[in-house]
Design a protein around this motif. Structure first.
Motif, short mmCIF file in Angstrom:
data_model
loop_
_atom_site.label_atom_id
_atom_site.label_comp_id
_atom_site.label_asym_id
_atom_site.label_seq_id
_atom_site.Cartn_x
_atom_site.Cartn_y
_atom_site.Cartn_z
N GLY A 60 0.81 -1.21 0.00
CA GLY A 60 0.00 0.00 0.00
C GLY A 60 0.84 1.26 0.00
N LEU A 61 0.33 2.27 -0.68
CA LEU A 61 0.96 3.57 -0.75
C LEU A 61 -0.12 4.60 -0.44
CD1 LEU A 61 3.63 5.00 -1.62
CD2 LEU A 61 2.69 5.09 -3.91
N TYR A 62 0.12 5.47 0.55
CA TYR A 62 -0.87 6.49 0.88
C TYR A 62 -0.79 7.63 -0.11
CZ TYR A 62 -1.62 4.14 5.30
OH TYR A 62 -1.93 3.21 6.26
N VAL A 63 -1.96 8.06 -0.58
CA VAL A 63 -2.06 9.16 -1.54
C VAL A 63 -3.11 10.16 -1.04
CG1 VAL A 63 -1.35 7.71 -3.48
CG2 VAL A 63 -3.79 7.96 -2.98
N ARG A 64 -3.02 11.39 -1.51
CA ARG A 64 -4.00 12.43 -1.13
C ARG A 64 -5.31 12.25 -1.85
NH1 ARG A 64 0.26 16.89 -2.21
NH2 ARG A 64 -0.58 16.51 -4.25
N ASP A 65 -5.22 11.88 -3.13
CA ASP A 65 -6.41 11.82 -3.99
C ASP A 65 -6.26 10.60 -4.89
OD1 ASP A 65 -7.66 12.38 -6.74
OD2 ASP A 65 -8.61 13.92 -5.49
N GLN A 66 -7.16 9.65 -4.78
CA GLN A 66 -7.03 8.42 -5.55
C GLN A 66 -7.18 8.62 -7.05
OE1 GLN A 66 -9.79 6.13 -3.00
NE2 GLN A 66 -8.15 4.61 -2.86
N ASP A 67 -8.07 9.52 -7.48
CA ASP A 67 -8.22 9.76 -8.92
C ASP A 67 -6.95 10.38 -9.50
OD1 ASP A 67 -10.83 8.73 -9.18
OD2 ASP A 67 -11.69 10.62 -8.49
N GLU A 68 -6.37 11.33 -8.78
CA GLU A 68 -5.12 11.97 -9.22
C GLU A 68 -3.98 10.94 -9.26
OE1 GLU A 68 -2.90 15.99 -7.86
OE2 GLU A 68 -3.11 14.50 -6.27
N ALA A 69 -3.90 10.09 -8.23
CA ALA A 69 -2.87 9.06 -8.18
C ALA A 69 -3.07 8.05 -9.32
CB ALA A 69 -2.90 8.34 -6.84
N ALA B 295 -4.47 8.50 -12.26
CA ALA B 295 -4.04 9.12 -13.52
C ALA B 295 -2.53 9.14 -13.64
CB ALA B 295 -4.61 10.54 -13.63
N PHE B 296 -1.83 9.45 -12.55
CA PHE B 296 -0.36 9.49 -12.58
C PHE B 296 0.22 8.11 -12.86
CE2 PHE B 296 3.71 8.94 -10.38
CZ PHE B 296 4.45 9.96 -10.95
N TYR B 297 -0.19 7.11 -12.10
CA TYR B 297 0.41 5.78 -12.24
C TYR B 297 0.05 5.11 -13.57
CZ TYR B 297 2.42 6.13 -7.67
OH TYR B 297 3.18 6.54 -6.61
N VAL B 298 -1.13 5.38 -14.09
CA VAL B 298 -1.53 4.78 -15.36
C VAL B 298 -1.01 5.59 -16.55
CG1 VAL B 298 -3.53 4.22 -16.83
CG2 VAL B 298 -3.54 3.59 -14.40
N ASP B 299 -1.30 6.89 -16.57
CA ASP B 299 -0.96 7.72 -17.74
C ASP B 299 0.52 8.09 -17.83
OD1 ASP B 299 -3.67 7.65 -18.25
OD2 ASP B 299 -4.05 9.64 -17.42
N LYS B 300 1.19 8.28 -16.70
CA LYS B 300 2.58 8.72 -16.74
C LYS B 300 3.59 7.60 -16.52
CE LYS B 300 1.47 13.44 -15.69
NZ LYS B 300 1.76 14.64 -14.94
N LEU B 301 3.23 6.59 -15.70
CA LEU B 301 4.18 5.50 -15.44
C LEU B 301 3.85 4.23 -16.22
CD1 LEU B 301 4.99 5.78 -11.63
CD2 LEU B 301 6.03 6.96 -13.58
N GLY B 302 2.66 4.15 -16.80
CA GLY B 302 2.31 2.99 -17.61
C GLY B 302 1.78 1.79 -16.84
N PHE B 303 1.39 1.98 -15.58
CA PHE B 303 0.79 0.90 -14.82
C PHE B 303 -0.61 0.62 -15.35
CE2 PHE B 303 4.32 1.86 -12.33
CZ PHE B 303 4.41 1.11 -11.16
N LYS B 304 -1.17 -0.51 -14.99
CA LYS B 304 -2.52 -0.90 -15.39
C LYS B 304 -3.39 -1.02 -14.14
CE LYS B 304 -1.10 -1.69 -19.62
NZ LYS B 304 -1.20 -0.65 -20.58
N VAL B 305 -4.67 -0.70 -14.26
CA VAL B 305 -5.60 -0.87 -13.14
C VAL B 305 -5.82 -2.35 -12.91
CG1 VAL B 305 -7.94 -0.45 -12.30
CG2 VAL B 305 -6.76 1.31 -13.63
N HIS B 306 -5.68 -2.79 -11.68
CA HIS B 306 -5.99 -4.17 -11.32
C HIS B 306 -7.37 -4.24 -10.66
CE1 HIS B 306 -6.15 -7.82 -8.84
NE2 HIS B 306 -5.43 -8.36 -9.82
N THR B 307 -7.57 -3.47 -9.59
CA THR B 307 -8.83 -3.50 -8.86
C THR B 307 -9.26 -2.08 -8.53
OG1 THR B 307 -8.18 -5.59 -7.83
CG2 THR B 307 -10.04 -4.42 -6.84
N ASP B 308 -10.52 -1.78 -8.75
CA ASP B 308 -11.09 -0.49 -8.39
C ASP B 308 -12.52 -0.72 -7.94
OD1 ASP B 308 -11.82 2.14 -8.03
OD2 ASP B 308 -11.29 2.80 -10.05
N VAL B 309 -12.71 -0.94 -6.63
CA VAL B 309 -14.04 -1.22 -6.09
C VAL B 309 -14.32 -0.30 -4.90
CG1 VAL B 309 -14.11 -3.62 -6.86
CG2 VAL B 309 -13.18 -3.09 -4.61
#
Length: 140
Positions: A9-18, A20-34
């Motif tokens: 786990g990594l703590y973030v201020r805003d999940q939507d902002e995080a 977008a960063f991890y997917v759009d800028k670092l190329g990660f893929k969404v695994h789970t979003d519930v």
């Protein structure tokens, strides 16, 4: 018995902002979003490590009380959380690509200790070290 680390786990201020960063800028893929009420379980994966997930969590209920959540948010905002490490084949090329996408670097690539490394932050202030694999440096 088989064991292994599945999610960190990594703590973030805003999940939507995080996200977008991890997917759009670092190329990660969404695994789970519930969602379960106000709680959101959000994890992403590096495309080359499908068995490992990075959880993007906002401190708060149901895991933390209000005082603990406030303290954790303050630590995240200061960039006080331990850095994560991203391994890359070519630190200079990854730096150029990520820099063009607007990633905030705290350190440009530097050759030292037999490898190349750079530092960057996510939008919440979490620190990352990007380290080039040694075999790539040795072959250069």
């Amino acid at each position: 018995m088989t064991q292994g680390i599945q999610t960190v786990g990594l703590y973030v201020r805003d999940q939507d902002e995080a996200l977008a960063f991890y997917v759009d800028k670092l190329g990660f893929k969404v695994h789970t979003d519930v969602r379960n009420g106000d709680y959101r379980w959000l994890t992403v994966q590096h495309p080359e490590q499908p068995s490992f997930q990075l959880g993007l969590y906002v401190p708060g209920a149901p895991v933390h009380d209000a005082a603990t959540a406030q303290a954790l948010n303050a630590l995240v905002a200061k960039g006080a959380m331990p850095p994560m490490v991203l391994e890359v084949d070519d630190c200079f090329a990854a730096y150029d690509k990520m820099n063009q996408k607007g990633v905030e670097f705290t350190q440009e690539p530097v050759e030292r200790y037999g490898t190349v490394d750079a530092g960057f932050r996510d939008p919440s202030g979490n620190g990352w070290k990007m380290i080039q694999t040694r075999r790539k440096v040795a072959a250069a």
